[in-house]
Design a protein around this motif. Structure first.
Motif, short mmCIF file in Angstrom:
data_model
loop_
_atom_site.label_atom_id
_atom_site.label_comp_id
_atom_site.label_asym_id
_atom_site.label_seq_id
_atom_site.Cartn_x
_atom_site.Cartn_y
_atom_site.Cartn_z
N THR A 99 0.85 -1.19 0.00
CA THR A 99 0.00 0.00 0.00
C THR A 99 0.88 1.24 0.00
OG1 THR A 99 -1.71 -1.18 1.22
CG2 THR A 99 -1.83 1.22 1.23
N THR A 100 0.64 2.12 -0.95
CA THR A 100 1.42 3.35 -1.11
C THR A 100 0.48 4.53 -0.90
OG1 THR A 100 2.87 2.27 -2.71
CG2 THR A 100 2.85 4.68 -2.71
N ARG A 101 0.94 5.49 -0.11
CA ARG A 101 0.14 6.71 0.05
C ARG A 101 1.04 7.89 0.34
NH1 ARG A 101 -2.04 7.97 5.71
NH2 ARG A 101 -0.65 6.80 7.06
N VAL A 102 0.58 9.06 -0.08
CA VAL A 102 1.27 10.31 0.20
C VAL A 102 0.87 10.74 1.60
CG1 VAL A 102 1.52 12.74 -0.45
CG2 VAL A 102 1.36 10.98 -2.23
N LEU A 103 1.87 10.93 2.46
CA LEU A 103 1.60 11.39 3.82
C LEU A 103 1.47 12.90 3.87
CD1 LEU A 103 4.18 9.18 5.75
CD2 LEU A 103 1.70 8.89 5.67
N GLY A 104 2.18 13.59 2.99
CA GLY A 104 2.15 15.05 2.96
C GLY A 104 3.37 15.57 2.24
#
Length: 191
Positions: A99-104
């Motif tokens: 799972t890949t996501r932009v944290l900020g």
């Protein structure tokens, strides 16, 4: 070698944009451990995790429309820093989710989290600081510029604000010196 070919394929023939996928939406990529991912202890080698993360990040960026935007605007992403935590081994032919996501983001970098799970159990967690560069001049491109371009490409949307980075990621970015520098404090030290 196969993961490098997979990465090259992902870069040359990126996935199409997923309608409705925004910058802050996670993507989940299901993969399987292959023989070349293993080390002598017969589990995924620490370097292989980074290659798997590269493939998933390329896919994630493509699904939000970033691959087309990168070609149009002459942008390329580079890893400025990464850190990993390993919890459980992945072994030959294990099926797992990444799972890949932009944290900020801040004035210098995007911060992405990449989590490896198998049967809903945490195997490893990586955090990556990524910068964008102009592919012809190698000049840095501010994350705010990339966010604005993505928002513009998706229609009449206002660019999102960066969520607050998790405390551990914010501290890590300062320690490894990828976070924006406080020039006034540096000037006082240099004086």
């Amino acid at each position: 070698m196969t993961r490098m070919l997979q990465l090259a394929w992902t870069g040359i023939f990126p996935r199409k944009r997923v309608p409705g996928r925004s910058l802050l939406d996670p993507s989940v990529y299901t993969m399987r451990v292959l023989p070349q991912d293993l080390d002598l202890l017969m589990h995924v080698n620490n370097g292989s995790y980074l290659q798997l993360m590269d493939v998933a990040r390329f896919r994630h960026v493509a699904e939000m429309g970033g691959a087309v935007l990168g070609r149009e605007k002459k942008l390329g992403a580079v890893v400025a820093a990464s850190t990993m935590k390993y919890r459980r081994s992945l072994k030959l032919f294990d099926k797992f989710e990444l799972t890949t996501r932009v944290l900020g983001w801040d004035a210098r970098c995007f911060y992405m989290e990449q989590v490896f799970t198998r049967r809903e159990k945490l195997c490893a967690r990586g955090v990556v600081a990524t910068r964008f560069l102009h592919t012809h001049t190698n000049d840095r491109v501010a994350p705010a510029t990339v966010v604005e371009a993505l928002a513009e490409a998706h229609g009449p949307h206002n660019p999102p604000e960066s969520p607050a980075l998790p405390d551990d990621v914010a501290a890590w970015s300062r320690v490894i010196d990828v976070a924006p520098r406080d020039t006034t404090a540096r000037e006082r030290v240099d004086a």
